[in-house]
Design a protein around this motif. Structure first.
Motif, short mmCIF file in Angstrom:
data_model
loop_
_atom_site.label_atom_id
_atom_site.label_comp_id
_atom_site.label_asym_id
_atom_site.label_seq_id
_atom_site.Cartn_x
_atom_site.Cartn_y
_atom_site.Cartn_z
N GLN A 1 0.19 -21.31 -59.61
CA GLN A 1 1.20 -21.10 -58.79
C GLN A 1 1.63 -19.67 -58.77
O GLN A 1 2.12 -19.11 -60.11
N ASN B 1 1.20 -17.78 -53.36
CA ASN B 1 1.23 -19.17 -52.71
C ASN B 1 2.46 -19.84 -52.94
O ASN B 1 2.35 -21.32 -52.58
N ARG C 1 6.31 -23.71 -46.44
CA ARG C 1 5.71 -25.12 -46.04
C ARG C 1 4.61 -24.99 -45.09
O ARG C 1 3.73 -25.70 -45.26
N ARG D 1 2.69 -22.79 -44.54
CA ARG D 1 1.72 -22.18 -44.90
C ARG D 1 0.86 -22.89 -45.96
O ARG D 1 -0.10 -22.46 -46.59
N GLY D 2 1.54 -24.20 -46.38
CA GLY D 2 1.14 -24.87 -47.58
C GLY D 2 1.49 -24.18 -48.97
O GLY D 2 0.85 -24.65 -49.98
N TRP D 3 2.43 -23.54 -48.92
CA TRP D 3 2.70 -22.99 -50.10
C TRP D 3 4.02 -23.93 -50.87
O TRP D 3 4.38 -24.83 -50.19
N GLY E 1 -2.15 -27.84 -57.24
CA GLY E 1 -3.34 -27.06 -56.93
C GLY E 1 -3.59 -26.05 -58.26
O GLY E 1 -4.34 -25.22 -58.11
#
Length: 436
Positions: free
Chosen positions: A309, A333, A356, A358-360, A425
């Protein structure tokens, strides 16, 4: 009965003994909302400005001007408004200040007032703040994964080491209470190691142990040893998180590690951090390069973004537009969300939503100069933000926020704890997936 009847600002004091701003918002029905502005020592150049009086009195840090902003123009703009209209209240304050960083009113004045409005709305509705946040913003509440400092450094510890925060996370814990128990064991194990070495020298700004090390990497080695001494396997239930805060020791792509008396360029810094990622169970890293080094941030993300991260703090300063720009450039990210960095609740929520979208990841965070205010515990929970960074495991200004999460857990139920989900991730998440 839900209109704002009165707004009152006053001077109070933060964890460093510095003046700060507290605001009360009272509704016609008598409900009260109260909030206090925190203050950071390590600050991005593009974040909202704390308005201080300057001069000799109180080392120039008094906040009479910011309090006057609350009791004058801010109060005039808010009284009579419906308290549930958070966006409208924040917009009314922003319209009073033409400066981009809230230099006229003071970000310390606007953030305390904005948070007080949020508290008043929750009080007026007769529900806890986390529940009000979830219902108002249409989110699913959950108990966040804590990020807890064991060694302080950088601007939080007289720059005794260059790296600002050496922290742990416990994504493998069953619930929030077990996070606290494991963190306690690691924290005091670290103190025992320092004492045996004759290097125990008190604590830093946020309550982490004062760093008495001969190199930055020695702090990492000691942290791993503390995890082991606490009976844990590094990288199993417990992982490491770092806040490099590289803007504090770098400029223009050049970085000076004062503790080690060496200077390096962006690529060398990235290589050094990459070596740490290979050698230690690090799952999260914040501001690995300076805020003025965007190409290096993108390069770091390209190289390591699929295994760790990468959080933007000084680099993104809780700004939705900067999140969008960074995402387009392939930098970071995750974003650190500090309400006082933006200056209002609404701007912070915009940043959270941008990340959020952006999928972050999004980590709600305290500041080094804190108070008994527990707003961020409720924000992190109500937004379902996933992660909460408060500081260390000592000092009441820190523990108040962790303890508030434990109280919230009783209402939500332990099944609401996100555990390791925010780190899905990272290499830790990949390993957990392989073993299940």
């Amino acid at each position: 009965m839900t209109r704002i009847a009165a707004v009152k600002g006053r001077r109070v004091w933060d964890s460093r003994g510095n003046p700060t701003v507290e605001v009360d918002v009272v509704l016609e029905g008598g409900a009260l909302g109260r909030a206090i502005a925190p203050a950071g020592a390590s600050r991005g150049t593009r974040e909202a400005i704390d308005l201080r009086d300057g001069g000799d009195r109180l080392r120039g840090k008094d906040v009479a001007r910011a309090v006057a902003s609350v009791n004058g123009p801010i109060a005039a703009a808010l009284v009579g408004r419906e308290v549930a209209d958070q966006a409208g209240a924040d917009a009314a304050m922003l319209a009073l200040d033409p400066s981009p960083l809230k230099a006229s009113l003071g970000g310390n004045a606007t953030v305390a007032a904005s948070l007080a409005v949020l508290h008043a709305a929750a009080a007026g509705a007769g529900r806890p703040l986390w529940q009000h946040v979830a219902e108002h913003y249409g989110t699913t509440p959950s108990l966040p994964l804590p990020e807890i400092q064991i060694f302080g450094g950088g601007a939080h510890a007289g720059r005794r080491v260059d790296i600002q925060d050496f922290m742990i996370m416990v994504p493998g814990a069953r619930d929030f209470d077990e996070v606290m128990e494991i963190t306690s064991a690691v924290y005091f194990a670290a103190g025992d190691i320092m004492a045996r070495k004759g290097r125990l020298a008190g604590v830093a700004d946020e309550g982490g142990w004062w760093p008495q090390f001969d190199s930055n990497e020695e702090a990492l080695e000691t942290l791993v040893a503390a995890i082991e001494l606490a009976g844990e396997t590094p990288g199993d239930r417990v992982v490491i998180s770092l806040d490099i805060a590289a803007s504090e020791f770098g400029q223009g792509g050049r970085y000076r590690l004062a503790l080690e008396d060496r200077e390096m360029g962006s690529q060398a810094l990235i290589d050094m951090l990459g070596g740490w990622l290979d050698s230690y169970p690090i799952a999260s890293i914040e501001d690995p390069v300076g805020e003025d080094d965007p190409e290096a941030m993108a390069a770091f993300t390209r190289r390591f973004g699929d295994r760790v991260q990468i959080i933007g703090d000084d680099y993104l300063v809780t700004n939705a537009q900067l999140v969008d720009e960074a995402a387009a450039a392939g930098a970071c990210n995750a974003v650190l969300v500090k309400v006082n960095q933006a200056g209002t609740v609404s701007e912070s929520i915009d940043t959270f939503r941008a990340a959020r979208g952006r999928g972050w990841g999004a980590i709600v965070s305290a500041r080094s100069g804190e108070t008994e205010d527990v707003s961020i515990s409720h924000l992190a929970t109500g937004l379902g933000g996933g992660q909460l960074k408060v500081g260390s495991f000592t000092r009441s200004d820190r523990m108040a926020k962790w303890n508030e999460c434990l109280r919230i857990a009783e209402r939500l139920g332990q099944g609401a704890f996100v555990g390791g989900a925010p780190l899905a991730g990272t290499w830790w998440g990949a390993r957990q997936k392989e073993t299940t």
